[in-house]
Design a protein around this motif. Structure first.
Motif, PDB file in Angstrom:
ATOM      1  N   VAL A   1     -55.393 -78.992 -42.215  1.00 20.34           N
ATOM      2  CA  VAL A   1     -56.493 -78.319 -42.911  1.00 20.34           C
ATOM      3  C   VAL A   1     -57.026 -77.194 -42.027  1.00 20.34           C
ATOM      4  CG1 VAL A   1     -58.288 -79.866 -42.038  1.00 20.34           C
ATOM      5  CG2 VAL A   1     -58.586 -78.743 -44.245  1.00 20.34           C
ATOM      6  N   GLU A   2     -57.560 -76.182 -42.669  1.00 25.54           N
ATOM      7  CA  GLU A   2     -58.119 -75.037 -41.960  1.00 25.54           C
ATOM      8  C   GLU A   2     -59.588 -75.354 -41.643  1.00 25.54           C
ATOM      9  OE1 GLU A   2     -56.120 -72.539 -41.201  1.00 25.54           O
ATOM     10  OE2 GLU A   2     -57.658 -71.268 -40.311  1.00 25.54           O
ATOM     11  N   PRO A   3     -59.953 -75.472 -40.351  1.00 23.78           N
ATOM     12  CA  PRO A   3     -61.345 -75.807 -40.020  1.00 23.78           C
ATOM     13  C   PRO A   3     -62.232 -74.571 -40.151  1.00 23.78           C
ATOM     14  CG  PRO A   3     -60.012 -75.695 -38.013  1.00 23.78           C
ATOM     15  CD  PRO A   3     -59.100 -75.371 -39.158  1.00 23.78           C
TER      16      PRO A   3
ATOM     17  N   ALA B   1     -50.692 -78.193 -39.339  1.00 20.93           N
ATOM     18  CA  ALA B   1     -52.063 -77.678 -39.473  1.00 20.93           C
ATOM     19  C   ALA B   1     -52.611 -78.154 -40.803  1.00 20.93           C
ATOM     20  CB  ALA B   1     -52.031 -76.160 -39.415  1.00 20.93           C
TER      21      ALA B   1
ATOM     22  N   GLY C   1     -62.637 -77.426 -45.491  1.00 21.40           N
ATOM     23  CA  GLY C   1     -62.225 -78.161 -44.300  1.00 21.40           C
ATOM     24  C   GLY C   1     -63.052 -77.791 -43.078  1.00 21.40           C
TER      25      GLY C   1
ATOM     26  N   ASP D   1     -62.878 -82.790 -39.906  1.00 14.38           N
ATOM     27  CA  ASP D   1     -61.783 -83.223 -40.798  1.00 14.38           C
ATOM     28  C   ASP D   1     -60.441 -83.013 -40.109  1.00 14.38           C
ATOM     29  OD1 ASP D   1     -63.559 -83.719 -42.982  1.00 14.38           O
ATOM     30  OD2 ASP D   1     -63.588 -81.571 -43.400  1.00 14.38           O
ATOM     31  N   TYR D   2     -60.301 -81.840 -39.518  1.00 16.21           N
ATOM     32  CA  TYR D   2     -59.034 -81.508 -38.864  1.00 16.21           C
ATOM     33  C   TYR D   2     -58.700 -82.546 -37.798  1.00 16.21           C
ATOM     34  CZ  TYR D   2     -55.649 -78.952 -36.031  1.00 16.21           C
ATOM     35  OH  TYR D   2     -54.521 -78.590 -35.318  1.00 16.21           O
ATOM     36  N   ARG D   3     -59.694 -82.907 -36.993  1.00 17.63           N
ATOM     37  CA  ARG D   3     -59.448 -83.867 -35.916  1.00 17.63           C
ATOM     38  C   ARG D   3     -59.118 -85.250 -36.490  1.00 17.63           C
ATOM     39  NH1 ARG D   3     -61.152 -82.602 -30.630  1.00 17.63           N
ATOM     40  NH2 ARG D   3     -61.671 -84.799 -30.335  1.00 17.63           N
TER      41      ARG D   3
ATOM     42  N   LEU E   1     -63.722 -78.744 -38.621  1.00 16.58           N
ATOM     43  CA  LEU E   1     -63.025 -79.210 -37.423  1.00 16.58           C
ATOM     44  C   LEU E   1     -63.020 -80.730 -37.351  1.00 16.58           C
ATOM     45  CD1 LEU E   1     -61.513 -78.475 -34.872  1.00 16.58           C
ATOM     46  CD2 LEU E   1     -63.718 -78.381 -33.653  1.00 16.58           C
TER      47      LEU E   1
ATOM     48  N   THR F   1     -57.897 -75.866 -32.865  1.00 19.41           N
ATOM     49  CA  THR F   1     -56.823 -76.564 -33.587  1.00 19.41           C
ATOM     50  C   THR F   1     -55.703 -77.010 -32.650  1.00 19.41           C
ATOM     51  OG1 THR F   1     -55.797 -74.448 -34.153  1.00 19.41           O
ATOM     52  CG2 THR F   1     -57.257 -75.433 -35.804  1.00 19.41           C
TER      53      THR F   1
END
Lengths: 514, 514
Positions: B169-171, B167, B144, B148-150, B146, B183
């Motif tokens: 995914v863990e960026p 949360a 993962g 993807d996270y966004r 950032l 995050t």
């Protein structure tokens, strides 16, 4: 130190148990629904649906296409108009029928293990049925053949979660005047579960009854004493009972065999667009069929049937697993409880391929039926395209959900040892239970072993070929067919059936009637 | 004749309505669970689990790794052994904590619409969280980032069935001492739902609190007056509370923010192999965490948490959607009701790809949680590999099941018009309801419109490219991202957060503590 020795013992144990043979015994027959039945309507609204349905039957009436059917209704006191073929049935006649319809009876299999008690509170599944097409990963989507039909009879025999046979696929390579022989024989020679008959006119139905008597060694009297087979009666919604369906009710009731009276009400198409309205129509039609069966033979075994979903307003196609279907199923369960009868519901999927949509729809409709307290959940595995195709893979992947529901029918242990104080005391904080005494005593049988689910991690799964659920399901059904041994060992049964089929075929068979 | 004219009107109507825009309005916020909660154990056995858990806490004790945590417990009267770091807590202390833990409170969003009432009877979903990997059909499985996270924050903002952020995914491309800024910021600038904070030490937690105050324009006092964010506290089963988790309980309770105290008990691994025994351990650990929160701040908002499944005895991997998990979830709901607190459960899947296994497991665990009366169902969409990967497609396909459950939270109409007598009277036997007055008045809004399900027939579906649920889901998430507009329009919010992040980054950020 205890923790350390436990830990290393645990690792050894884990290695030893990896791949260890389980000694878990399961029994997915004779289930009882463990859940409190849920409703979607208040009790007074269910009463209102029931009363409105009685008004529909009495004031609007039902068109009955079979003259004999109208005659039977007339004899019981219903108002019959021969010109319009409309039958108006008083609430008293319906109530009298509901008083004789049995709350509890046993559908007989070839052996006692396969006898299926049928009463409210019982839960049994049957596989998806009536599909013109079959599909599997290797042979693709194709019109159903007798070879497919025979394979699917073997597969549904294999798994105890299917309590009776169903007409999984229509073998289109067999001429219709002898098709019913081809579909009945495998149910009697490849398995021991109660068979299925389509009500396509008296000649086919009585042929089917005779084959059952031959295979089971029953006199006419023995046969009539219990239901040995079942049929589904679908009304021609709205408010119409066609010739073969009406004849089917009469034939099955006269022979003491089981009818499942199931209007197929699609809200917004052949039924009102509201859930309550579609339920009213379904209830009116189901009560009409149940009433006819009881007029013919008071005490004839019948199931109340519901197969109520909605259409996709974009395409007009039937949809499954929808919230409307779910609510209608809950409401139908309330109606079945109102009249006190065992009843059937259904699962199913409208997806075109066995993907996440297909699984989700099947399971959503399954949960609707389970929570509604359905006695029999038909089409519980394998249906794609709203029943136009049965998928071999989906039969297996849906079956996993059925087996899990079957597992939920047994209560977890909660005696002092199971409560775990001693087990917890035995393991240090931060330790693990792999080699605790309690684990060692139970690990071979503690947990459900999946049929098709693969729980290996991504690396292992990838190394093993990254096989999807459909690919694994393919391997499962192929292996089951490869290993299949029929429980019917007496060659005289097949011989008697063949002799009967040969004779009847020479006599011209029995074309469907309508 | 009426039938004919109805029929041709019906065909015209059907053509006209095909593709017609719906005017159906849905609201999947602020749900209440419509089902009667189900149990897996008798009430006396639940009482036995509760009592046994109290004995575990009092007689065996819990190892608390944080000195401050042991001190807090000691102050409240617990027996603390500093050498072994074991804390033994009397039942009276636990009961006192349960008396102050709030039954009802509101988790605040940026706007009133996003405020989430939290109390028994409420139902809200959050997306699968905490995954190190993400996967989608186009970009494949990968660690993962950032970016993807966004994207996943945007997607979880889009759908109302997700009541708060998670949360997802863990960026892993952001250094850990500043990852918590990366995050938190998108949760506050790309959406208006309550955000999520990992409890990875006081500095990160207080940074998160400060960012929420900046974005929401809250004084310290306003902030403390209500929960504005949540964290999950996982115990280190068995019987151990580690440093960051213990500190998290203290930090969140002191700030009046919401802790979800969730032992992750895998029966047969870190918990007893029996369902009842694993429940006993879970209950002991959850009560310990809840007690600490109430010792720190009486009335601190806490959720009882259950995430109890079993391991695959062949591989040692966690399994999801199993009958054991289902029963344990029902039992956990009974325990939550025994102590009267809102609680969280979870869905999830151990499959490696979003296939029928993945859908079935997610939905099976979802139904366990729904029927158990869980207030919050975490990991309700997107989880593969038992949470090691979040799948973009699965987020969408699981969401369909959540939306259907949300639809089940509204009762169907059952007034006189809905009961359908007039509609049924309007349509001739054998006719259809496409153009009946009732249908015409309702067809635009009568039925749930599917998110990803495709109900077209096999021919149409094939002509349209034979796209599977995963392919359609891909188109859906891409379109949602393309069309995404943040509800946060005030540029000052982003500026204030950026200024804070810049300053804190210059100061060295805040590495996780353990």
């Amino acid at each position: 130190m205890r923790t350390r020795s436990t830990a290393s013992g645990g690792r050894r144990r884990r290695e030893r148990t990896a791949g260890a043979q389980s000694c878990r015994r399961v029994d997915y027959t004779h289930l009882r629904n463990p859940f409190i039945s849920q409703g979607a309507f208040s009790e007074d609204r269910i009463e209102a649906v029931h009363r409105t349905a009685l008004r529909v039957i009495q004031e609007l009436g039902i068109r009955v296409l079979l003259p004999e059917g109208r005659k039977r209704f007339a004899t019981a006191g219903a108002l019959v108009d021969e010109d319009s073929r409309m039958v108006r049935i008083g609430a008293d006649i319906v109530e009298a029928a509901l008083a004789t319809a049995p709350r509890s009876f046993t559908l007989k299999g070839a052996v006692a293990k396969r006898d299926q008690l049928i009463e409210p509170g019982v839960l049994f599944f049957t596989a998806g049925a009536g599909a013109p097409h079959v599909t599997d990963l290797e042979r693709g989507r194709r019109p159903g053949t007798l070879s497919d039909y025979r394979e699917l009879i073997r597969l549904t025999q294999c798994f105890d979660a299917f309590a009776m046979f169903s007409a999984v696929v229509e073998p289109q390579d067999v001429p219709i005047h002898i098709r019913h022989y081809a579909t009945m024989a495998p149910q009697l020679t490849l398995g021991d579960k109660p068979p299925w008959i389509f009500a396509r006119g008296t000649p086919q139905v009585t042929d089917g009854f005779e084959m059952i008597r031959l295979a089971r060694g029953l006199s006419e009297e023995d046969f009539k004493a219990n239901p040995w087979c079942a049929t589904v009666i679908n009304t021609n919604s709205p408010r119409q009972l066609d010739v073969p369906m009406c004849q089917g009710i009469i034939d099955f009731a006269e022979a003491g065999q089981m009818s499942i009276i199931t209007p197929f009400c699609l809200a917004g198409a052949m039924a009102p667009i509201t859930i309550a309205g579609a339920m009213t129509l379904q209830h009116a039609e189901a009560l009409t069929g149940i009433t006819l069966a009881q007029i013919v033979t008071p005490g004839a075994p019948v199931l109340y049937g519901s197969f109520l979903s909605n259409v996709d307003m974009k395409s007009g196609s039937p949809a499954f697993g929808t919230p409307e279907q779910f609510k209608a199923t809950l409401g139908s369960g309330q109606l079945a409880r109102r009249i006190g009868l065992p009843w059937r519901s259904a699962a199913g999927s409208a997806a075109n391929v066995n993907d996440a949509q297909a699984a989700n729809e099947n399971q959503m409709s399954l949960w609707g039926a389970v929570l509604a307290g359905a006695t029999n959940i038909k089409h519980a595995a394998g249906w794609l395209e709203g029943g136009l195709t049965v998928s071999y893979e989906k039969l297996i992947t849906d079956l996993e959900a059925l087996q899990i529901v079957a597992e939920l029918c047994t209560a977890p242990q909660a005696d002092t040892d199971a409560l775990g104080f001693d087990a917890i005391a035995e393991v240090e904080p931060g330790g693990h239970f792999f080699s605790s005494r309690q684990t060692m005593a139970r690990y071979r049988s503690a947990f459900y072993e999946p049929l098709v689910a693969d729980w290996s991690n991504f690396g292992t799964w990838t190394e093993n070929g990254a096989r999807t659920a459909n690919q694994r399901a393919t391997a499962i059904w192929k292996k089951k067919l490869e290993d299949f041994v029929s429980p019917v060992t007496d060659p005289a049964i097949g011989e008697a059936l063949n002799a009967f089929i040969d004779r009847r075929t020479r006599e011209g068979g029995a074309p469907p009637e309508s």
